[in-house]
Write an enzyme that holds these catalytic residues in place. Structure first.
Site, PDB file in Angstrom:
ATOM      1  N   CYS A  21       0.974  -0.126   6.782  1.00 49.53           N
ATOM      2  CA  CYS A  21       0.512   0.237   8.125  1.00 49.53           C
ATOM      3  C   CYS A  21       0.032   1.682   8.079  1.00 49.53           C
ATOM      4  O   CYS A  21      -0.008   2.293   7.016  1.00 49.53           O
ATOM      5  CB  CYS A  21       1.612   0.038   9.167  1.00 49.53           C
ATOM      6  SG  CYS A  21       2.986   1.195   9.056  1.00 49.53           S
ATOM      7  N   GLY A  22      -0.289   2.227   9.218  1.00 46.73           N
ATOM      8  CA  GLY A  22      -0.838   3.576   9.281  1.00 46.73           C
ATOM      9  C   GLY A  22       0.039   4.641   8.645  1.00 46.73           C
ATOM     10  O   GLY A  22      -0.449   5.523   7.948  1.00 46.73           O
TER      11      GLY A  22
END
Length: 92
Positions: free
Chosen positions: A8-9
């Site tokens: 994810c980010g």
């Protein structure tokens, strides 16, 4: 045992939630797998030896490993289709 990289980010909250949902599903299906987490820009550093990459958002990069957008595991929208894709990739 299959190995799945979840990204994810930032490699923290969202990937943790996706990894948890993924493990629940795989356990239900009798598929033995481990997950590792990282942020999106660390995928190239962490993808060696992985059987599948699941991300929280779209990525246009080709890592030479099947890569799926796992957002459906968070929202529940079309998650059955995603789960079937994951199952097919890990049991082939």
């Amino acid at each position: 045992m299959k190995k799945i990289l979840v990204a994810c980010g930032t490699g923290m909250s969202t990937s943790t939630m996706i990894a948890h949902k993924l493990q629940e599903f795989l356990t239900e299906q009798g598929i033995s797998a481990t997950t590792a987490q990282c942020c999106l820009n660390e995928i190239p550093l962490n993808c060696n030896g992985m059987d599948l990459i699941v991300t929280s958002m779209r990525t246009n990069s080709d890592y030479g490993i099947p890569t799926l957008n796992g957002a459906a595991l968070l929202t529940g929208i079309n998650d059955d289709a995603l789960k079937q894709q994951i199952k097919a990739l890990l049991t082939q």
